[in-house]
Enzyme design. Structure first.
Site, mmCIF file in Angstrom:
data_model
loop_
_atom_site.group_PDB
_atom_site.id
_atom_site.type_symbol
_atom_site.label_atom_id
_atom_site.label_comp_id
_atom_site.label_asym_id
_atom_site.label_seq_id
_atom_site.Cartn_x
_atom_site.Cartn_y
_atom_site.Cartn_z
ATOM 1 N N ARG A 133 45.648 79.766 10.330
ATOM 2 C CA ARG A 133 45.700 81.514 10.156
ATOM 3 C C ARG A 133 45.047 82.362 9.451
ATOM 4 N NH1 ARG A 133 49.152 77.231 5.559
ATOM 5 N NH2 ARG A 133 51.069 76.942 7.083
ATOM 6 N N SER B 27 38.759 67.647 1.121
ATOM 7 C CA SER B 27 40.550 67.880 1.563
ATOM 8 C C SER B 27 41.315 66.487 0.748
ATOM 9 C CB SER B 27 40.482 67.357 2.624
ATOM 10 O OG SER B 27 42.213 66.913 3.542
ATOM 11 N N LYS C 184 45.101 74.341 10.130
ATOM 12 C CA LYS C 184 47.039 74.544 9.057
ATOM 13 C C LYS C 184 47.581 74.083 10.112
ATOM 14 C CE LYS C 184 44.469 74.011 4.576
ATOM 15 N NZ LYS C 184 44.988 72.391 4.533
ATOM 16 N N ASP D 9 46.527 77.756 0.437
ATOM 17 C CA ASP D 9 47.684 77.324 1.120
ATOM 18 C C ASP D 9 48.643 79.074 0.837
ATOM 19 O OD1 ASP D 9 47.749 74.676 2.299
ATOM 20 O OD2 ASP D 9 48.922 74.153 1.138
ATOM 21 N N SER E 102 53.881 68.735 -1.761
ATOM 22 C CA SER E 102 52.654 67.388 -2.487
ATOM 23 C C SER E 102 52.962 66.374 -3.197
ATOM 24 C CB SER E 102 51.162 68.285 -2.164
ATOM 25 O OG SER E 102 50.141 68.874 -1.827
#
Ligand code: S3P
Length: 431
Positions: free
Chosen positions: A349, A164, A345, A318, A20
């Site tokens: 997931r 987000s 994602k 994540d 990021s």
């Protein structure tokens, strides 16, 4: 890739730069004046896609093994690309760059790979359109490819339904080009790297709690003078997570993981591991380029199941694939709730973690917003499909280290997205 059961992981490792933060350093450097020097940049496919996009818009970016030099063009200095901008597998590139592109005086088309082009873009199209942004899903399905045209942007206050950082950052970046202050409120504070780094470049941001709702809010003033910076990227906690889990699960292990970013908006994995009974010691805490960093000493531990829900979820979203592996070896049940974002994602997931855990004889029940895992203390080696999702490939590689027999990871090359040297680092720990 074939992984076999192992005992005793030992050694000291360093983790590649945070994904990021690496993306943001290139983006902000490109629209700043002067040169930005980035060290410990993540040379993963996602971040290289960001470099390619900005090179395609006339930014000179020197990429040498030691450092990256971004010769910034200023807020309004990008030039029209010679082709569509290929954002590959990268949601961060696609969503953040959209905010910047709306402020330019040329039209662009953004498109990625087949996974990226099915991920939801309505979440940025809606607020950016409210700002007056001309951003259109070319097939009208709220997904990329996106067409972005020069726009007169207005400052707005946007109340986002999802926590987000990609949505928040897209709006803040568009806010750089707006006619007045722009602000974003989110239900739970998402990772705040944009706020920290943009401030370092000279933007004026203010983080506060919304007066009516007490939800975290950030505002940004338009048309700042951004100046090139020296950025030292901390090690990526999302990558460290696989080695934290390996150290906790593999018997007779002790791993020192150096230089890990421990920003509280990212560090939920550490709280979860400690709440499960994990032995993790923080050493050498310091602040580097505005981000908190530490070395982590991890030792084999006996884990127990816990409930993971609510405000911690955005800080570990994540890491849920690897947390699921920890849960499969913990005593009792681990329940993960409020994690519906997992569905959008690189893969869904909830589906890909549960399917693979079942392949390995794990006890897992998928739910609408997470999963329930009952620890059995063992998994069986199996053929695992990564579904080309880097985090699935790495999480199940660690599962393979503690599963009985042999585990084969299909398409393990997808680790290149965020951690090209993952298997080298892993084998360096073998006794
Ligand atoms: C990211 C934000 C998160 C995270 C992603 C990287 C970022 O996505 O899952 O891997 O760099 O801003 P969301 O913003 O969709 O939560």
């Amino acid at each position: 890739m074939i992984i076999k059961k192992h005992v005793g992981l030992r050694g000291t490792i360093r983790i590649p730069g945070d994904k990021s933060i690496s993306h943001r350093a290139v983006m902000f450097g490109s629209i700043a004046n002067g040169t930005t020097e980035i060290t410990n940049f993540l040379q993963g496919a996602d971040c290289l896609a960001t470099i390619d996009c900005f090179r395609n818009m006339g930014v000179e970016i020197e990429n040498s093994p030691k450092k990256i030099l971004v010769h910034g063009k200023g807020l309004h200095g990008l030039s029209s690309p010679t082709s569509i901008l290929d954002t590959k597998n990268s949601g961060t590139t696609t969503r953040l760059i959209s905010g910047i592109l709306l402020g330019q005086n040329f039209e662009t088309t953004l498109s990625g790979d087949s996974s990226l082009n099915t991920r939801p873009m309505g979440r940025i199209i809606t607020p950016l359109s409210l700002m007056g942004g001309k951003i259109k899903s070319i097939y009208n399905n709220d997904c990329a490819p996106l067409r972005i045209s020069p726009s007169a942007l207005h400052g707005i206050h946007y109340h986002s339904k999802v926590a987000s950082a990609q949505v928040k950052s897209a709006i803040l970046l568009a806010g750089l080009y707006a006619d007045e202050v722009t602000s974003v409120t989110e239900p739970i504070l998402s990772r705040n790297h944009t706020e920290l780094m943009l401030q370092g470049f000279g933007a004026k941001l203010n983080s506060f709690l919304h007066t009516n709702t007490s939800f975290p809010t950030v505002s940004i003033e338009p048309e700042p003078k951004l100046e090139g910076q020296r950025i030292i990227v901390p090690g990526d906690i999302s990558s460290a997570a696989y080695f934290i889990a390996a150290g906790l699960l593999v018997p007779n292990s002790e791993i020192l993981i150096e230089n890990v970013g421990i920003n509280p908006t990212r560090a939920g994995i550490l709280t979860v591991c400690q709440n499960m009974g994990g032995d993790i010691t923080f050493l050498n805490k310091k602040t580097v380029s505005g981000e908190p960093v530490a070395d982590l000493l991890v030792k084999t531990s006996h884990l127990h199941g816990i409930v993971i829900e609510g405000s911690i979820i955005p800080t570990l979203i994540d890491e849920i694939p690897i947390i699921a592996i920890l849960a499969a070896f913990a005593d009792g049940t681990t329940t993960i709730r409020n994690a519906e974002e997992l569905k959008v994602k690189e893969t869904n997931r909830i589906e890909t973690v549960c399917k693979n855990l079942k392949e390995m004889n794990g006890d897992v029940i998928p739910t609408e917003d997470g999963m329930i895992i009952t620890g059995k203390g063992y998994l069986s080696g199996a053929k695992i499909d990564s579904f080309l999702d880097h985090r699935i490939a790495m999480a199940f590689s660690i599962a393979g280290l503690v599963a009985d027999g042999e585990t084969e990871i299909k398409d393990s090359h997808c680790i290149d997205i965020s951690y090209p040297t993952f298997f080298e680092t892993l084998t360096s720990l073998f006794l």
